[in-house]
Scaffold this motif. Structure first.
Motif, PDB file in Angstrom:
ATOM      1  N   GLY A  61       0.815  -1.209   0.000  1.00  0.00           N
ATOM      2  CA  GLY A  61       0.000   0.000   0.000  1.00  0.00           C
ATOM      3  C   GLY A  61       0.846   1.255   0.000  1.00  0.00           C
ATOM      4  N   PRO A  62       0.182   2.396  -0.083  1.00  0.00           N
ATOM      5  CA  PRO A  62      -1.282   2.538  -0.003  1.00  0.00           C
ATOM      6  C   PRO A  62      -2.005   2.114  -1.277  1.00  0.00           C
ATOM      7  N   LEU A  63      -3.143   1.443  -1.059  1.00  0.00           N
ATOM      8  CA  LEU A  63      -4.080   1.153  -2.136  1.00  0.00           C
ATOM      9  C   LEU A  63      -5.219   2.164  -2.032  1.00  0.00           C
ATOM     10  N   HIS A  64      -5.557   2.786  -3.130  1.00  0.00           N
ATOM     11  CA  HIS A  64      -6.591   3.816  -3.092  1.00  0.00           C
ATOM     12  C   HIS A  64      -7.960   3.236  -3.441  1.00  0.00           C
ATOM     13  N   THR A 124     -10.579   0.348   4.849  1.00  0.00           N
ATOM     14  CA  THR A 124     -11.668  -0.637   4.766  1.00  0.00           C
ATOM     15  C   THR A 124     -11.581  -1.397   3.450  1.00  0.00           C
ATOM     16  N   VAL A 125     -11.727  -2.710   3.529  1.00  0.00           N
ATOM     17  CA  VAL A 125     -11.745  -3.564   2.338  1.00  0.00           C
ATOM     18  C   VAL A 125     -13.107  -4.239   2.257  1.00  0.00           C
ATOM     19  N   LYS A 126     -13.684  -4.239   1.060  1.00  0.00           N
ATOM     20  CA  LYS A 126     -14.952  -4.935   0.808  1.00  0.00           C
ATOM     21  C   LYS A 126     -14.675  -6.198   0.001  1.00  0.00           C
ATOM     22  N   PRO A 177     -12.026 -17.086  -4.096  1.00  0.00           N
ATOM     23  CA  PRO A 177     -13.375 -17.264  -4.642  1.00  0.00           C
ATOM     24  C   PRO A 177     -14.145 -15.961  -4.802  1.00  0.00           C
ATOM     25  N   CYS A 178     -13.556 -14.851  -4.382  1.00  0.00           N
ATOM     26  CA  CYS A 178     -14.252 -13.572  -4.423  1.00  0.00           C
ATOM     27  C   CYS A 178     -13.265 -12.457  -4.756  1.00  0.00           C
ATOM     28  N   ASN A 179     -13.792 -11.252  -4.873  1.00  0.00           N
ATOM     29  CA  ASN A 179     -12.993 -10.059  -5.109  1.00  0.00           C
ATOM     30  C   ASN A 179     -12.820  -9.306  -3.793  1.00  0.00           C
ATOM     31  N   ALA A 180     -11.699  -8.616  -3.647  1.00  0.00           N
ATOM     32  CA  ALA A 180     -11.465  -7.753  -2.485  1.00  0.00           C
ATOM     33  C   ALA A 180     -11.007  -6.396  -3.000  1.00  0.00           C
ATOM     34  N   VAL A 181     -11.730  -5.343  -2.624  1.00  0.00           N
ATOM     35  CA  VAL A 181     -11.452  -4.010  -3.154  1.00  0.00           C
ATOM     36  C   VAL A 181     -11.351  -3.000  -2.019  1.00  0.00           C
ATOM     37  N   ALA A 182     -10.436  -2.045  -2.172  1.00  0.00           N
ATOM     38  CA  ALA A 182     -10.281  -0.974  -1.178  1.00  0.00           C
ATOM     39  C   ALA A 182     -11.443   0.008  -1.311  1.00  0.00           C
ATOM     40  N   LEU A 183     -12.049   0.377  -0.184  1.00  0.00           N
ATOM     41  CA  LEU A 183     -13.113   1.382  -0.185  1.00  0.00           C
ATOM     42  C   LEU A 183     -12.584   2.769   0.099  1.00  0.00           C
TER      43      LEU A 183
END
Length: 250
Positions: free
Chosen positions: A55-58, A80-82, A115-121
């Motif tokens: 990071g940082p991941l935006h 936060t990660v979704k 099995p899923c996606n994880a994205v930075a909020l």
């Protein structure tokens, strides 16, 4: 008024950069498990167990995508990660939200692919752990192995909570109280925090319509249970919120 910071604002109690060649940062998601075994960074380096800071991941940047080869798990250090999936019709299904001190990627263990996606909020910092290396280490450190099992069971438990036949009020109260407890465990205020995710994401996660989420929050505010200021929430009548959420917190 509590002196603890309102999430997502950070201070020395919620994120630390106090590690060195021998010691972990005090906010490391695995530090207590390893230290309870008498291990420090030097011991782990001898076992080729290195932590990679990412990071940082935006906002909008993906940590991983569904189908990517599973190689590592990551502890959220800030932000936060979704996690979510997309079905064949292109509809998104929110699986969860992860905050500082929580670990993402554990559901990739089975099948060797995420099995899923994880994205930075928002702006996210991560500590990345090679899973092959940490799994070898866990066989030698019972405390670390137990910690991994607890993390796995926690994710399973959270997913199961939403499967019940709960009312919209119970689901929203459970979400707010659960979020409060998780943030308090990391040194944030239990009563004041920002909803860093969109209302549509909250609705998707709770399996409610977006207008239902807005209506329930408005009803909570009118009843004096919460105070809302755009994305900031203050929990006021906590006993009543706890009572509403209690069936989901068992």
């Amino acid at each position: 008024m509590s002196s603890t910071p309102a999430f997502p604002r950070q201070d020395a109690r919620t994120i630390a950069d106090d590690g060195d060649a021998l010691n972990f940062c005090s906010t490391c998601a695995f530090s207590q498990a390893c230290m309870s075994e008498g291990m420090n960074k030097a011991d782990l380096m001898d076992l080729h167990m290195l932590v990679e800071h990412v990071g940082p991941l935006h906002a909008g940047a993906h940590v991983f995508r569904a189908g990517d080869a599973f190689e590592a798990i990551a502890a959220v250090r800030s932000g936060t990660v979704k996690t979510y999936t997309v079905d064949r019709d292109g509809h998104e299904h929110v699986l969860g939200f992860y905050f500082p001190g929580e670990v993402i990627g554990l559901d990739g263990i089975h099948g060797d692919r995420y099995p899923c996606n994880a994205v930075a909020l928002d702006t996210v910092m991560l500590c990345r752990f090679s899973f092959p290396k940490i799994s070898v280490l866990a066989t030698q450190l019972p405390g670390l192995q137990q910690h991994l099992f607890r993390l796995l069971s926690r994710d399973i438990g959270r997913a199961a909570l939403l499967a019940g036949d709960w009312t919209a009020d119970q689901r929203m109260a459970g979400f707010l109280v659960g979020l409060s407890r998780r943030l308090a465990a990391r040194g944030f205020s239990p009563d004041r925090f920002q909803l860093t995710m969109a209302r549509t994401d909250i609705a998707n996660y709770l399996r409610l319509a977006p207008e239902t989420v807005s209506r329930v929050l408005r009803r909570f505010q009118e009843a004096g249970l919460v105070r809302l200021d755009r994305r900031e929430v203050e929990l006021l009548r906590r006993d009543e919120l706890d009572a509403l959420a209690e069936p989901l917190q068992r």
